[in-house]
Design an enzyme around this catalytic site. Structure first.
Site, mmCIF file in Angstrom:
data_model
loop_
_atom_site.group_PDB
_atom_site.id
_atom_site.type_symbol
_atom_site.label_atom_id
_atom_site.label_comp_id
_atom_site.label_asym_id
_atom_site.label_seq_id
_atom_site.Cartn_x
_atom_site.Cartn_y
_atom_site.Cartn_z
ATOM 1 N N ASN A 39 4.589 3.698 -6.307
ATOM 2 C CA ASN A 39 5.111 4.117 -5.001
ATOM 3 C C ASN A 39 5.886 5.432 -5.098
ATOM 4 O OD1 ASN A 39 4.320 2.329 -2.927
ATOM 5 N ND2 ASN A 39 5.699 0.755 -3.708
ATOM 6 N N ASP B 161 0.821 0.976 0.046
ATOM 7 C CA ASP B 161 0.261 -0.005 0.988
ATOM 8 C C ASP B 161 -1.245 -0.138 0.806
ATOM 9 O OD1 ASP B 161 2.739 -0.475 1.980
ATOM 10 O OD2 ASP B 161 2.438 0.566 3.891
ATOM 11 N N GLU C 217 4.852 -7.067 -4.241
ATOM 12 C CA GLU C 217 3.559 -6.769 -4.874
ATOM 13 C C GLU C 217 3.017 -7.978 -5.615
ATOM 14 O OE1 GLU C 217 6.501 -5.447 -5.710
ATOM 15 O OE2 GLU C 217 6.633 -4.993 -7.858
#
Ligand SMILES: [Mg+2]
Length: 299
Positions: free
Chosen positions: A180, A189, A216
């Site tokens: 990320n 995403d 996650e």
């Protein structure tokens, strides 16, 4: 195929049936039943969106039909509108207490019948949508934690009764925070969506459940699957994720995005009331997979 909502009209008077049919058949698929037994059968097989139910009928009356509909899991969510003569206020109270959503009085006023039916079908549609959405993860479109908890409990009880086993896979995307940080949250995403897709593709059986566990982390429930079986599926998932070839420059494990998986399988004993142990076994295995270098399956 006719996609219009289906309405079941129940009345032992053929003229009333014909009248209601005429009023509703423009907008809806209308099915009819002329007594209580037939009504229960048709409700079960046709699963209408709404039932218009006469109260006074030969044999089983409308109250009894309503009560029985409420007892059946397959029919208890179908809204019932009672149809009754205007002077029977006591009937109206009794019917509402039985769970009817509304009343239509004889003689019918076509426009009122139309509007009431339309309103209640719309409410039913909204309720169904909410019920569905409350069990789905908004981002990935797979089941959410709530649905996972429900399904696992159901399957656990089922296996406990039948002596079967349940397999569980818990998996976590490796180095997801660095991913990320490096690629941004939109890419993060997208990666979650890809992993969800891999899981759904790898577990096509309708009895298996794929869910987002949180963040996650994902989880798969495989009813009737022993440890060897779960292990095979978990390895397929691990390989399939690597093969998707999502670049992960910030990973110290692999050039592509990878997952770590923990698997467990159990044959529930009657005295074990809940599947907590199975989850913690899979969780320990996942921890081991992480500690042993990630991108792998542990038992
Ligand atoms: Mg009647």
């Amino acid at each position: 195929m006719d996609e219009r909502p289906r309405v079941l009209v129940v009345d032992d008077n053929r003229m009333n049936l014909q009248l209601l049919h005429n009023i509703l058949s423009q907008r809806y698929q209308v099915s009819v039943a002329i007594n209580g037994e037939q009504a229960l059968k048709r409700a079960e097989t046709l699963r209408p969106g709404l039932i218009l139910l006469d109260i006074k009928m030969e044999g089983m009356d409308g109250y009894e039909v309503c009560r029985r509909l409420g007892e059946q899991e397959t029919t208890q969510h179908i809204p019932v509108i009672f149809v009754t003569a205007k002077d029977q206020q006591e009937d109206e109270r009794k019917g509402l207490e039985l769970g009817a959503v509304d009343y239509i009085t004889k003689p019918f006023h076509p426009a009122i019948v139309e509007v009431r039916v339309r309103n209640h079908l719309e409410l039913k549609r909204q309720r169904d949508t909410l019920a569905r959405l409350s069990r789905i993860d908004g981002l990935t479109g797979i089941a959410n934690r709530r649905q996972f908890d429900d399904v696992l409990m159901e399957e656990w009880n089922h296996a406990s009764r039948t002596g079967g086993c349940i397999g569980l896979i818990l998996l976590d995307i490796d180095h997801f925070k660095p991913f990320n940080d490096h690629y941004g949250h939109v890419a993060g995403d997208d990666a979650l969506k890809v992993v969800a897709r891999v899981l759904s593709d790898t577990l096509p059986r309708t009895t298996d459940l794929v869910a987002r566990y949180g963040g996650e982390e994902f989880v798969c429930v495989l009813p009737g699957t022993d440890l060897a079986g779960v292990l095979t599926v978990a390895r397929k998932i691990q390989e399939a994720v690597v093969e998707r070839g999502i670049p992960h420059a910030a990973s110290s494990t692999h050039a592509n995005l990878t997952v770590s998986l923990g698997v467990a399988s159990a044959q529930p004993k009657p005295e074990e009331r809940d599947p907590e142990k199975l989850i913690s076994l899979a969780d320990e295995a996942l921890y081991k997979a992480k500690a042993s270098g990630r991108n792998q399956v542990s038992v």
